[in-house]
Motif scaffolding. Sequence first.
Motif, mmCIF file in Angstrom:
data_model
loop_
_atom_site.group_PDB
_atom_site.id
_atom_site.type_symbol
_atom_site.label_atom_id
_atom_site.label_comp_id
_atom_site.label_asym_id
_atom_site.label_seq_id
_atom_site.Cartn_x
_atom_site.Cartn_y
_atom_site.Cartn_z
ATOM 1 N N GLY A 1 -12.457 -2.127 41.339
ATOM 2 C CA GLY A 1 -13.449 -1.381 42.037
ATOM 3 C C GLY A 1 -14.607 -0.723 40.793
ATOM 4 N N ASN A 2 -13.698 -0.126 39.600
ATOM 5 C CA ASN A 2 -14.552 0.417 38.679
ATOM 6 C C ASN A 2 -15.408 -0.528 37.910
ATOM 7 N N PHE A 3 -14.867 -1.873 37.728
ATOM 8 C CA PHE A 3 -15.463 -2.939 37.028
ATOM 9 C C PHE A 3 -16.776 -3.196 38.063
ATOM 10 N N GLU A 4 -16.550 -3.402 39.338
ATOM 11 C CA GLU A 4 -17.666 -3.734 40.356
ATOM 12 C C GLU A 4 -18.777 -2.817 40.219
ATOM 13 N N LYS A 5 -18.416 -1.372 40.347
ATOM 14 C CA LYS A 5 -19.343 -0.379 39.937
ATOM 15 C C LYS A 5 -20.363 -0.356 38.896
ATOM 16 N N ASN A 6 -19.788 -1.316 37.732
ATOM 17 C CA ASN A 6 -20.808 -1.165 36.573
ATOM 18 C C ASN A 6 -21.504 -2.700 36.687
ATOM 19 N N LYS A 7 -21.505 -3.446 37.608
ATOM 20 C CA LYS A 7 -22.264 -4.730 37.749
ATOM 21 C C LYS A 7 -23.834 -4.358 37.270
ATOM 22 N N GLY A 8 -24.181 -5.073 36.246
ATOM 23 C CA GLY A 8 -25.692 -4.735 35.614
ATOM 24 C C GLY A 8 -25.600 -3.939 34.558
ATOM 25 N N ARG A 9 -24.583 -3.253 34.393
ATOM 26 C CA ARG A 9 -24.513 -2.239 33.448
ATOM 27 C C ARG A 9 -23.588 -2.464 32.126
ATOM 28 N N LEU A 10 -22.985 -3.557 32.249
ATOM 29 C CA LEU A 10 -21.714 -3.605 31.196
ATOM 30 C C LEU A 10 -22.518 -3.881 29.905
ATOM 31 N N PRO A 11 -21.973 -3.458 28.706
ATOM 32 C CA PRO A 11 -22.681 -3.729 27.517
ATOM 33 C C PRO A 11 -22.529 -5.302 27.184
ATOM 34 N N TRP A 12 -23.196 -5.515 26.059
ATOM 35 C CA TRP A 12 -23.185 -6.964 25.489
ATOM 36 C C TRP A 12 -22.056 -7.214 24.778
ATOM 37 N N PRO A 13 -21.400 -8.299 24.593
ATOM 38 C CA PRO A 13 -20.121 -8.373 23.740
ATOM 39 C C PRO A 13 -20.303 -8.474 22.136
ATOM 40 N N ILE A 14 -21.870 -8.488 22.025
ATOM 41 C CA ILE A 14 -22.342 -8.774 20.812
ATOM 42 C C ILE A 14 -23.337 -7.622 20.310
ATOM 43 N N LEU B 1 -18.222 -16.530 37.318
ATOM 44 C CA LEU B 1 -19.662 -15.789 37.697
ATOM 45 C C LEU B 1 -20.488 -15.633 36.504
ATOM 46 N N ASP B 2 -21.733 -15.418 36.948
ATOM 47 C CA ASP B 2 -22.891 -15.399 35.983
ATOM 48 C C ASP B 2 -22.861 -14.170 35.136
ATOM 49 N N PRO B 3 -22.235 -14.030 33.845
ATOM 50 C CA PRO B 3 -22.052 -12.928 32.956
ATOM 51 C C PRO B 3 -23.555 -12.173 33.046
ATOM 52 N N GLU B 4 -24.499 -13.046 33.106
ATOM 53 C CA GLU B 4 -25.802 -12.208 32.943
ATOM 54 C C GLU B 4 -26.049 -11.240 34.072
ATOM 55 N N ASP B 5 -25.596 -11.606 35.066
ATOM 56 C CA ASP B 5 -25.781 -10.643 36.287
ATOM 57 C C ASP B 5 -25.232 -9.249 35.832
ATOM 58 N N TRP B 6 -24.307 -9.115 35.039
ATOM 59 C CA TRP B 6 -23.121 -8.108 34.860
ATOM 60 C C TRP B 6 -23.472 -7.158 33.691
ATOM 61 N N ILE B 7 -24.211 -8.026 32.616
ATOM 62 C CA ILE B 7 -24.822 -7.091 31.447
ATOM 63 C C ILE B 7 -25.892 -6.420 31.771
ATOM 64 N N ARG B 8 -26.056 -5.524 30.972
ATOM 65 C CA ARG B 8 -27.419 -4.742 30.536
ATOM 66 C C ARG B 8 -28.424 -5.816 30.250
ATOM 67 N N THR B 9 -29.888 -5.318 30.749
ATOM 68 C CA THR B 9 -31.013 -6.185 30.329
ATOM 69 C C THR B 9 -31.263 -5.746 28.821
ATOM 70 N N ARG B 10 -31.741 -6.400 27.876
ATOM 71 C CA ARG B 10 -32.013 -5.888 26.586
ATOM 72 C C ARG B 10 -33.762 -5.618 26.670
#
Length: 166
Positions: free
Chosen positions: A33-46, A157-166
Amino acid sequence: AANKPATEPGAKRETKKSSSVFESAPEGIAMSGNFEKNKGRLPWPIEKGNIKIRFGTYSIENTKIKGNNPGLTMETEPGSVVKAVFEGEVSRIFDIEGNWTVLVRHGKYFTVYSNLSAVSVQKDQKITTGQMVGRAAVSINGNGEIESLLMVENRNLDPEDWIRTR
């Protein structure tokens, strides 16, 4: 007296919401649930770098060859730090073609960090968002490159949907 069927035609059966085997413990449900709430807001791995090959079907320039990327191929500086995008537990660490891969479990979600020259975590270790999992290895063209995957159970899943836009 005639035997009555156990369930009358049209009777509603009580159905239990199907849950993931990865959510068998309360912590797994909370983590998902916590992971799902952060869709689009996860940091980049680099820290620095860009997406070289996006998720899904792609064409190789100047050829008729097509590929299918199960995640994101990210270009960065060789040896740069690769970080976990969310808290979780290291499920597996393994070698693919001479470079390391780290699989992190977040409830029913998994993130995978591949093409690492070095790993800085251990199996079963609990890790935090932004914690270093390893360092980017060098690709054939001499650049640093990692593969970043995101799965829900066994589906990519497409990780780009889950990470923040730069």
